[in-house]
Design a protein around this motif. Structure first.
Motif, PDB file in Angstrom:
ATOM      1  N   GLN A   1      40.804  21.388  59.556  1.00 43.55           N
ATOM      2  CA  GLN A   1      40.864  22.837  59.716  1.00 43.55           C
ATOM      3  C   GLN A   1      42.248  23.371  59.363  1.00 43.55           C
ATOM      4  OE1 GLN A   1      39.486  23.664  63.686  1.00 43.55           O
ATOM      5  NE2 GLN A   1      37.414  22.992  63.225  1.00 43.55           N
ATOM      6  N   ALA A   2      43.283  22.661  59.772  1.00 43.61           N
ATOM      7  CA  ALA A   2      44.652  23.080  59.449  1.00 43.61           C
ATOM      8  C   ALA A   2      44.881  23.074  57.939  1.00 43.61           C
ATOM      9  CB  ALA A   2      45.665  22.175  60.152  1.00 43.61           C
TER      10      ALA A   2
ATOM     11  N   ALA B   1      45.564  26.113  52.960  1.00 45.70           N
ATOM     12  CA  ALA B   1      45.113  26.374  51.587  1.00 45.70           C
ATOM     13  C   ALA B   1      44.672  27.833  51.445  1.00 45.70           C
ATOM     14  CB  ALA B   1      43.968  25.434  51.219  1.00 45.70           C
ATOM     15  N   ALA B   2      43.936  28.330  52.426  1.00 50.34           N
ATOM     16  CA  ALA B   2      43.484  29.725  52.389  1.00 50.34           C
ATOM     17  C   ALA B   2      44.684  30.670  52.406  1.00 50.34           C
ATOM     18  CB  ALA B   2      42.561  30.009  53.573  1.00 50.34           C
TER      19      ALA B   2
ATOM     20  N   GLU C   1      40.940  36.039  58.274  1.00 52.01           N
ATOM     21  CA  GLU C   1      41.539  36.444  59.552  1.00 52.01           C
ATOM     22  C   GLU C   1      42.230  35.279  60.243  1.00 52.01           C
ATOM     23  OE1 GLU C   1      40.315  38.525  63.811  1.00 52.01           O
ATOM     24  OE2 GLU C   1      38.914  38.612  62.134  1.00 52.01           O
ATOM     25  N   GLU C   2      41.559  34.150  60.322  1.00 57.07           N
ATOM     26  CA  GLU C   2      42.146  33.002  61.020  1.00 57.07           C
ATOM     27  C   GLU C   2      43.381  32.465  60.297  1.00 57.07           C
ATOM     28  OE1 GLU C   2      39.679  30.090  62.876  1.00 57.07           O
ATOM     29  OE2 GLU C   2      38.084  31.540  63.211  1.00 57.07           O
ATOM     30  N   SER C   3      43.385  32.500  58.970  1.00 57.64           N
ATOM     31  CA  SER C   3      44.560  32.023  58.245  1.00 57.64           C
ATOM     32  C   SER C   3      45.737  32.970  58.445  1.00 57.64           C
ATOM     33  CB  SER C   3      44.261  31.814  56.757  1.00 57.64           C
ATOM     34  OG  SER C   3      43.997  33.024  56.096  1.00 57.64           O
ATOM     35  N   LEU C   4      45.479  34.269  58.518  1.00 55.98           N
ATOM     36  CA  LEU C   4      46.538  35.248  58.760  1.00 55.98           C
ATOM     37  C   LEU C   4      47.105  35.106  60.169  1.00 55.98           C
ATOM     38  CD1 LEU C   4      48.249  37.678  57.973  1.00 55.98           C
ATOM     39  CD2 LEU C   4      46.284  39.151  58.512  1.00 55.98           C
ATOM     40  N   VAL C   5      46.238  35.018  61.153  1.00 57.14           N
ATOM     41  CA  VAL C   5      46.685  34.876  62.543  1.00 57.14           C
ATOM     42  C   VAL C   5      47.467  33.573  62.723  1.00 57.14           C
ATOM     43  CG1 VAL C   5      45.888  34.555  64.931  1.00 57.14           C
ATOM     44  CG2 VAL C   5      44.888  36.357  63.493  1.00 57.14           C
ATOM     45  N   ARG C   6      46.968  32.496  62.148  1.00 59.54           N
ATOM     46  CA  ARG C   6      47.669  31.204  62.247  1.00 59.54           C
ATOM     47  C   ARG C   6      49.064  31.305  61.651  1.00 59.54           C
ATOM     48  NH1 ARG C   6      48.322  26.720  58.788  1.00 59.54           N
ATOM     49  NH2 ARG C   6      48.531  24.753  59.891  1.00 59.54           N
ATOM     50  N   ALA C   7      49.188  31.953  60.497  1.00 63.37           N
ATOM     51  CA  ALA C   7      50.492  32.106  59.843  1.00 63.37           C
ATOM     52  C   ALA C   7      51.449  32.920  60.706  1.00 63.37           C
ATOM     53  CB  ALA C   7      50.318  32.749  58.471  1.00 63.37           C
TER      54      ALA C   7
ATOM     55  N   ALA D   1      58.119  35.583  52.744  1.00 67.31           N
ATOM     56  CA  ALA D   1      57.487  36.763  52.157  1.00 67.31           C
ATOM     57  C   ALA D   1      55.985  36.607  51.997  1.00 67.31           C
ATOM     58  CB  ALA D   1      58.126  37.084  50.814  1.00 67.31           C
ATOM     59  N   ARG D   2      55.435  35.478  52.338  1.00 60.52           N
ATOM     60  CA  ARG D   2      54.006  35.266  52.132  1.00 60.52           C
ATOM     61  C   ARG D   2      53.141  36.110  53.065  1.00 60.52           C
ATOM     62  NH1 ARG D   2      52.440  29.143  51.464  1.00 60.52           N
ATOM     63  NH2 ARG D   2      52.827  29.212  53.673  1.00 60.52           N
ATOM     64  N   ILE D   3      53.565  36.333  54.296  1.00 62.33           N
ATOM     65  CA  ILE D   3      52.764  37.142  55.221  1.00 62.33           C
ATOM     66  C   ILE D   3      52.706  38.594  54.756  1.00 62.33           C
ATOM     67  CG2 ILE D   3      52.563  38.040  57.572  1.00 62.33           C
ATOM     68  CD1 ILE D   3      53.617  35.274  58.523  1.00 62.33           C
ATOM     69  N   PRO D   4      53.847  39.250  54.474  1.00 61.10           N
ATOM     70  CA  PRO D   4      53.742  40.619  53.948  1.00 61.10           C
ATOM     71  C   PRO D   4      52.967  40.686  52.632  1.00 61.10           C
ATOM     72  CG  PRO D   4      55.971  40.192  54.687  1.00 61.10           C
ATOM     73  CD  PRO D   4      55.236  38.888  54.742  1.00 61.10           C
TER      74      PRO D   4
END
Length: 187
Positions: A16-17, A22-23, A63-69, A97-100
């Motif tokens: 899952q991680a 990757a996502a 959503e889960e990849s964003l929250v995890r990040a 800068a990947r999150i923004p």
């Protein structure tokens, strides 16, 4: 004689991680609309069926990849002292800068925009306001987020070349002023 092979044991948490990483890499570089579940599976080195089994839909995976990040970056547990300088270093660095970028790219698609709005409201702004504390924590949280996102987009995605050190210092001071406003004596 055929030797019996030991069945390969799966580690669901690690799988899952890998899928979430990757996502995140794909969503933050090419956006939601251009990223498919098959592509995520390929990048993670897993079968598409595993991505679907663990996350169900592309929207849930986003959503889960964003929250995890967001939680992996630890933005909500940093020290308030020298916060501005620390954030300025991170934003100017290679990875932050990947999150923004993921949030900005999410705006282009109605489904991902709704998810980004929900995550921003329910997790980012709420957590940031709690971390900042009174006075006017929500207003200060929104100001900080706007400043961080705008600075990141401008300096990392729209500018070529190094960011002048005076600009980085201004950014650090501006962030720190928002943080320190909560520590100012009343009156």
């Amino acid at each position: 004689m055929d030797e019996k092979r030991e069945p390969r044991r799966r580690n669901p948490a690690k799988t899952q991680a890998r899928i979430l990483e990757a996502a995140f890499e794909l969503y933050s570089s090419q956006g939601y609309a251009k990223t498919g579940i098959r592509e995520v599976a390929e990048r993670a080195g897993v079968a598409t069926s595993l991505v679907v089994r663990y996350f169900g839909t592309k929207a849930t995976l986003f959503e889960e990849s964003l929250v995890r990040a967001l939680y992996a970056q630890g933005f909500f547990v940093r020290s308030k002292e020298n916060f501005g300088e620390e954030m300025a270093r991170l934003v100017i660095g290679d990875e932050e800068a990947r999150i923004p970028a993921m949030m900005v790219l999410a705006i282009a698609d109605p489904e991902s925009r709704a998810i980004a709005q929900k995550v921003t409201q329910q997790i980012v702004l709420r957590s940031l306001a709690e971390w900042l504390g009174p006075p006017e924590a929500e207003t200060r949280a929104l100001a900080m987020l706007a400043l961080m996102n705008g600075f990141t987009i401008q300096t990392r995605h729209l500018r070529t070349g190094d960011v002048p050190s005076e600009t980085v210092r201004w950014f650090a001071r501006s962030l720190q002023a928002i943080v320190d406003e909560g520590d100012a004596p009343a009156g």
